[in-house]
Design a protein around this motif. Structure first.
Motif, PDB file in Angstrom:
ATOM      1  N   ARG A   1     -42.598 107.100  15.062  1.00  0.00           N
ATOM      2  CA  ARG A   1     -41.619 106.638  16.041  1.00  0.00           C
ATOM      3  C   ARG A   1     -41.839 107.321  17.389  1.00  0.00           C
ATOM      4  N   GLU A   2     -41.902 106.504  18.428  1.00  0.00           N
ATOM      5  CA  GLU A   2     -42.080 107.022  19.781  1.00  0.00           C
ATOM      6  C   GLU A   2     -40.932 106.568  20.652  1.00  0.00           C
ATOM      7  N   GLU A   3     -40.528 107.460  21.565  1.00  0.00           N
ATOM      8  CA  GLU A   3     -39.478 107.075  22.504  1.00  0.00           C
ATOM      9  C   GLU A   3     -40.143 106.708  23.825  1.00  0.00           C
TER      10      GLU A   3
ATOM     11  N   GLU B   1     -30.743 100.579  23.372  1.00  0.00           N
ATOM     12  CA  GLU B   1     -30.699 100.817  21.927  1.00  0.00           C
ATOM     13  C   GLU B   1     -31.467  99.711  21.201  1.00  0.00           C
TER      14      GLU B   1
ATOM     15  N   ALA C   1     -37.245 110.391  16.898  1.00  0.00           N
ATOM     16  CA  ALA C   1     -38.497 110.132  17.602  1.00  0.00           C
ATOM     17  C   ALA C   1     -39.089 111.457  18.032  1.00  0.00           C
TER      18      ALA C   1
ATOM     19  N   LYS D   1     -42.746 111.231  22.920  1.00  0.00           N
ATOM     20  CA  LYS D   1     -42.267 110.474  24.081  1.00  0.00           C
ATOM     21  C   LYS D   1     -43.473 109.862  24.756  1.00  0.00           C
TER      22      LYS D   1
ATOM     23  N   ALA E   1     -39.995 100.384  21.977  1.00  0.00           N
ATOM     24  CA  ALA E   1     -39.132 101.141  21.070  1.00  0.00           C
ATOM     25  C   ALA E   1     -39.037 100.445  19.714  1.00  0.00           C
TER      26      ALA E   1
ATOM     27  N   ALA F   1     -40.378 101.563  15.636  1.00  0.00           N
ATOM     28  CA  ALA F   1     -39.146 102.083  15.045  1.00  0.00           C
ATOM     29  C   ALA F   1     -39.253 102.344  13.544  1.00  0.00           C
TER      30      ALA F   1
END
Lengths: 375, 112
Positions: A238-240, A260, A275, A278, A300, A304
């Motif tokens: 998971r990456e933001e 969101e 996450a 970044k 996002a 997810a």
């Protein structure tokens, strides 16, 4: 395979309109494999017994019955309920001739009908139309193949006035439609059925809603319907996303709040994975806010799913066909991994007397959202 | 059976149900109440089925037993009733000696 039994496979082939194949072709079918993955093109492989003086070797193969771009429709009837597994075209054929009698085979491999959208490159302007309208117009050109567009409008309206910029399609129809879907966090795929010869061309968010399929039970003695399930939790999955846009008048760059993800996909787990990474998204400064926002949301949503599961089931034992791109419940895997999952991909393996499915599941976190799984 | 080949809205009945794909209509009552109901489901044409077997009825047969024996699911007896075509399932196995056609589902063809 015309014997009464719980599983019955029907094969239809033809240049443009598929018709049921002759009886010798059905008899020669050794195995069929169909792979369906969410957000990707589906594929199939059929293996036939190539007898030296058989109908296939003497008449059908030279006459071009198995040539590339021949349409193939596979319908499987499980316990009296029909389901269209595949509506596609043949891409390649392989003939393996053996010295051993009965060991020669003809293998045809193909992909679903989206391959037809990937044949010709176009350069077309689409002035003043939102992405969803462009997609609907493109799919409508393939209506003679039974494609029916199901297009969900984008979340953030993005109509550029033609005086400012004209969006142009470069490349094939498929690459353009897929790119448009990716920018929105959407998926584009063909869903064959409900009747042979018709397929739905879906462009929209992954459907993580609706009534879940019959639950997968594991480690539950005689109530188990899955042989084995493997789960994995990847912390770096998971990456933001970080998005900066520039206001044209003042040249000031500002960071956009990332929306969101649950607007695109409702949550399936109680404890979403955090996450760890970044990631700065490139080339967003010159875009308008709505476009950059859609792209951030797409990034996002794309990353997810930190939890994946995989396993194999026997269709006759399970009693139903596990369909991809729908929800399914899992029981017996413990508090952490029980609950609802999204079926990411399914591979159907059909052989004489055996029908198994390999599947992968995905969701965004641990622990079920609801205490029970129905049905 | 399905009025629209591509269902825009998901059917409230599962895929195995006799009523999957039957249109839901709404009737307004005298007092303004909206009462939803299913439209009438007509029996399909008997020509649209491909036979895969035949069963001669003997005493003690039931439609659900036939469905379990030939299709693997007792709840699918309505498919046999559709193919034969009868409205009352008891008529299928009422007279011993009657020949009952066992077919593939409607629209699934083989060997044309």
């Amino acid at each position: 395979m015309a014997d009464p039994g719980p599983v019955h496979l029907t094969l239809l082939m033809g240049p443009r309109i598929p018709v049921p194949v002759p009886q010798p072709v059905t008899d020669a079918l050794l195995s069929a494999q169909v792979t369906v993955t969410a957000g990707q093109r589906s594929g199939f492989q059929l293996a036939f017994d190539l007898a030296k003086h058989g109908l296939i070797n003497r008449t059908l193969l030279p006459a071009g019955f198995f040539d590339p771009q021949t349409r193939v429709v596979l319908v499987v009837t499980v316990k009296g309920t029909p389901a269209v597994l595949m509506d596609g075209v043949i891409i390649r054929q392989e003939v393996g001739v053996s010295n051993q009698p009965g060991q020669s085979t003809l293998t045809v491999t193909g992909e679903d009908l989206t391959v037809l959208m990937d044949l010709e490159e176009h350069e077309l302007p689409h002035p003043g139309t939102p992405p969803s309208a462009r997609v609907a117009a493109i799919i409508a050109r393939y209506a003679h193949y039974g494609m029916v567009p199901v297009v969900v409008p984008e979340l953030f309206p993005q109509v550029t006035p033609p005086t400012q910029r004209v969006d142009t399609q470069k490349g094939t129809d498929l690459s353009y439609v897929t790119q448009l879907a990716k920018d929105q966090g959407y998926v584009f795929y063909l869903d064959p059925g409900p009747v042979p010869g018709v397929s739905r061309a879906y462009w929209g968010p992954e459907v993580r809603l609706g009534v879940p399929q019959h639950a997968l039970n594991v480690n539950m003695d005689h109530l188990s319907n899955v042989d084995q399930l493997t789960f994995s939790f990847d912390g770096t999955a998971r990456e933001e996303p970080v998005v900066r846009v520039q206001i044209p008048a003042t040249k000031i760059a500002s960071k956009l709040p990332v929306p969101e993800v649950s607007v695109l996909r409702p949550p399936l787990a109680a404890r979403p994975a955090p996450a760890l990474k970044k990631k700065v998204i490139a080339d967003t400064a010159k875009k308008d806010a709505a476009q950059a926002l859609a792209q951030a949301l797409a990034k996002a949503a794309e990353s997810a799913d930190a939890i994946t599961g995989s396993g194999q089931l026997d269709v006759v034992r399970y009693g139903y066909l596990l369909r991809p791109r729908e929800l399914v419940g899992v029981r017996g895997a413990g508090i952490t991994y029980d609950g609802l999952y999204y079926v990411k991909s399914v591979t159907h393996n059909l052989q004489r007397g055996a029908y198994t499915q390999n599947f992968t599941l995905a969701r965004e976190g641990l622990i079920a959202l609801y205490p029970t799984v129905v049905p | 059976m399905t009025s629209n080949p591509v269902e825009a809205t998901p059917s409230p009945y599962p895929r195995t149900s006799r009523y999957h794909g039957v249109e839901v209509a709404v009737r307004a009552g005298h007092d303004g109440r909206q009462v939803p109901y299913l439209r009438r489901r007509l029996l399909p044409r008997p020509g649209g089925f491909v036979a895969i077997g035949e069963h001669t009825v003997s005493a003690g047969d039931r439609p659900d037993l036939l469905a379990h024996q030939y299709l693997g699911d007792a709840e699918q007896w309505w498919r046999i009733a559709d193919a034969n075509p009868v409205l009352d399932p008891r008529e299928l196995t009422g007279t011993p000696g009657r020949k009952v056609r066992i077919t593939l589902p409607e629209g699934v063809l083989t060997h044309g």
